[in-house]
Design an enzyme around this catalytic site. Sequence first.
Site, PDB file in Angstrom:
ATOM      1  N   CYS A 139      59.232 -85.414  60.454  1.00 27.88           N
ATOM      2  CA  CYS A 139      59.501 -86.711  59.821  1.00 27.88           C
ATOM      3  C   CYS A 139      60.089 -86.586  58.421  1.00 27.88           C
ATOM      4  O   CYS A 139      60.409 -87.596  57.790  1.00 27.88           O
ATOM      5  CB  CYS A 139      58.221 -87.538  59.792  1.00 27.88           C
ATOM      6  SG  CYS A 139      57.518 -87.758  61.441  1.00 27.88           S
ATOM      7  N   HIS A 178      55.746 -92.769  52.108  1.00 32.93           N
ATOM      8  CA  HIS A 178      55.798 -92.421  53.531  1.00 32.93           C
ATOM      9  C   HIS A 178      54.958 -93.422  54.320  1.00 32.93           C
ATOM     10  O   HIS A 178      55.391 -93.903  55.359  1.00 32.93           O
ATOM     11  CB  HIS A 178      55.311 -90.995  53.728  1.00 32.93           C
ATOM     12  CG  HIS A 178      55.586 -90.435  55.080  1.00 32.93           C
ATOM     13  ND1 HIS A 178      56.844 -90.433  55.648  1.00 32.93           N
ATOM     14  CD2 HIS A 178      54.760 -89.855  55.995  1.00 32.93           C
ATOM     15  CE1 HIS A 178      56.785 -89.869  56.850  1.00 32.93           C
ATOM     16  NE2 HIS A 178      55.526 -89.525  57.091  1.00 32.93           N
ATOM     17  N   GLU A 216      48.530 -89.794  50.176  1.00 31.68           N
ATOM     18  CA  GLU A 216      49.773 -90.003  49.447  1.00 31.68           C
ATOM     19  C   GLU A 216      49.543 -90.795  48.163  1.00 31.68           C
ATOM     20  O   GLU A 216      50.109 -90.464  47.108  1.00 31.68           O
ATOM     21  CB  GLU A 216      50.799 -90.717  50.321  1.00 31.68           C
ATOM     22  CG  GLU A 216      52.147 -90.875  49.638  1.00 31.68           C
ATOM     23  CD  GLU A 216      53.216 -91.480  50.524  1.00 31.68           C
ATOM     24  OE1 GLU A 216      54.390 -91.492  50.093  1.00 31.68           O
ATOM     25  OE2 GLU A 216      52.878 -91.937  51.637  1.00 31.68           O
ATOM     26  N   LYS A 222      57.577 -99.002  56.592  1.00 33.11           N
ATOM     27  CA  LYS A 222      57.164 -98.716  57.971  1.00 33.11           C
ATOM     28  C   LYS A 222      56.305 -99.836  58.530  1.00 33.11           C
ATOM     29  O   LYS A 222      56.154 -99.952  59.755  1.00 33.11           O
ATOM     30  CB  LYS A 222      56.412 -97.384  58.047  1.00 33.11           C
ATOM     31  CG  LYS A 222      57.279 -96.152  57.906  1.00 33.11           C
ATOM     32  CD  LYS A 222      56.465 -94.881  58.136  1.00 33.11           C
ATOM     33  CE  LYS A 222      57.309 -93.634  57.961  1.00 33.11           C
ATOM     34  NZ  LYS A 222      57.682 -93.397  56.548  1.00 33.11           N
ATOM     35  N   HIS A 280      57.778 -96.263  62.526  1.00 36.02           N
ATOM     36  CA  HIS A 280      58.047 -94.900  62.052  1.00 36.02           C
ATOM     37  C   HIS A 280      59.167 -94.294  62.892  1.00 36.02           C
ATOM     38  O   HIS A 280      58.974 -93.996  64.059  1.00 36.02           O
ATOM     39  CB  HIS A 280      56.768 -94.067  62.175  1.00 36.02           C
ATOM     40  CG  HIS A 280      56.825 -92.746  61.491  1.00 36.02           C
ATOM     41  ND1 HIS A 280      57.986 -92.210  60.972  1.00 36.02           N
ATOM     42  CD2 HIS A 280      55.842 -91.834  61.241  1.00 36.02           C
ATOM     43  CE1 HIS A 280      57.715 -91.036  60.436  1.00 36.02           C
ATOM     44  NE2 HIS A 280      56.423 -90.795  60.579  1.00 36.02           N
ATOM     45  N   PHE A 329      55.004 -83.304  60.251  1.00 39.76           N
ATOM     46  CA  PHE A 329      54.088 -82.346  60.872  1.00 39.76           C
ATOM     47  C   PHE A 329      54.548 -80.921  60.538  1.00 39.76           C
ATOM     48  O   PHE A 329      55.735 -80.611  60.601  1.00 39.76           O
ATOM     49  CB  PHE A 329      54.073 -82.526  62.393  1.00 39.76           C
ATOM     50  CG  PHE A 329      53.267 -83.704  62.878  1.00 39.76           C
ATOM     51  CD1 PHE A 329      52.520 -84.488  62.019  1.00 39.76           C
ATOM     52  CD2 PHE A 329      53.258 -84.027  64.228  1.00 39.76           C
ATOM     53  CE1 PHE A 329      51.778 -85.566  62.484  1.00 39.76           C
ATOM     54  CE2 PHE A 329      52.518 -85.108  64.706  1.00 39.76           C
ATOM     55  CZ  PHE A 329      51.787 -85.869  63.831  1.00 39.76           C
TER      56      PHE A 329
END
Length: 417
Positions: free
Chosen positions: A165, A305, A316, A337, A342, A403
């Site tokens: 991502c 994010h 975050e 998002k 996403h 990831f």
Amino acid sequence: MAERRVVVTGIGTINPLGHNIEEYFSNLEKGVSGAAPITHFDTEKFKTKFACEIKNYDPSLYFDRKEVRKYDRFTQYALIAAEQAMQDAGFDMEQVDKERAGVIWCSGIGGLKSLFDECVGYAEGGNTPRFSPFFIPRMIADIAAGYISIKYGFMGPNYCTVSACASSNHGLVEAFNQIRYGKADIMITGGSEAAVNEPSVGGFGSMQAISTRNDDPEHASRPFDKDRDGFVIGEGAGAFILEEYEHAKARGAKIYCEFAGGGNSADAHHFTAPHPEGKGAIIAMREALKDAGLKTEDVDYINVHGTSTPLGDVAELKAVQGLFGDHAYKMNISSTKSMTGHLLGATGAIEALACIMAITKGIVPPTINCENLDPEIDSKLNLTLGKAQQREVKVALSNTFGFGGHNSTVILRKFEE
């Protein structure tokens, strides 16, 4: 070698909130949710039955039948967004030095649907295996960059960054570096993803990474809310034309903003979970600010994010507060998002576009669906909850994390001569 300035002279998108920039920006400002029941496949066997699909998508409006057979949807979306950006940039193609123009296009997964369909076909076939001659080109993640370069004849740097991502942000930084260090004058860059399909929804579902709020899809992506239960998969593409400033100036190009810098890091912690204190995120943001020659107090807006996952959102915001200190309370923060879902490898691209909206229109897009703030999140932060807010945005920062512990931050700045 003196570093060269890099500006954004063209943008394009197709995503769950619109088929072009105008629709996207309008729906961002309005706080529209792109989530709805999945139409791409039968979800009867799946725990999650909704996603943020592109609405009313008809490939025949963009491609002939032979091209549709050749291109996985992630490539289709890439070509559509790139064409919009090229048209927006307004090049006289006869004047473009195509050896000084390149493409860095990103996808976290690539043609997963094409891979899945071919494997199903093989499993259901007879004694003779049958595979489409387009199978491999449809599947590989770098093929979109190749097709874009072929379409425009761009012979400069050409490749794909893949970092889950964080892919698009890594690609944006790479394209930025190609120009500022003199390797190219023009770069088409961005990302695309087409992961609303059986293996993607099934795979993320088995990890308990995606929401199962099937009775209320529009409110399922709920960053910072104490009842969030995972992200919502989206699809689409976002495209940018990055151009060396003097090159853009010489041809009289309109300039949206300046690409100021980028920073990359690794969590070195866990293959899916973020570092609980956001250490990798702090490094990426700190390095991006250093790269741009900016201080923490220069930042007006952060597009986080903000995936709507229990661990990620808290980590975050801890990172933001850890780096920005008291200035964290003076910035706008939001997670788009909550509206787009996403887009995985394409998420950085459309979120950098949201930052351009904030800079050019003075409108910070909202975080929707946060009804009960997680008690672990500082309520004094301006998370732009519920509706867009007006403010002058001179500097916008956008985070993406993938990831594997991949972190990438980009910074866009209001253009000044």
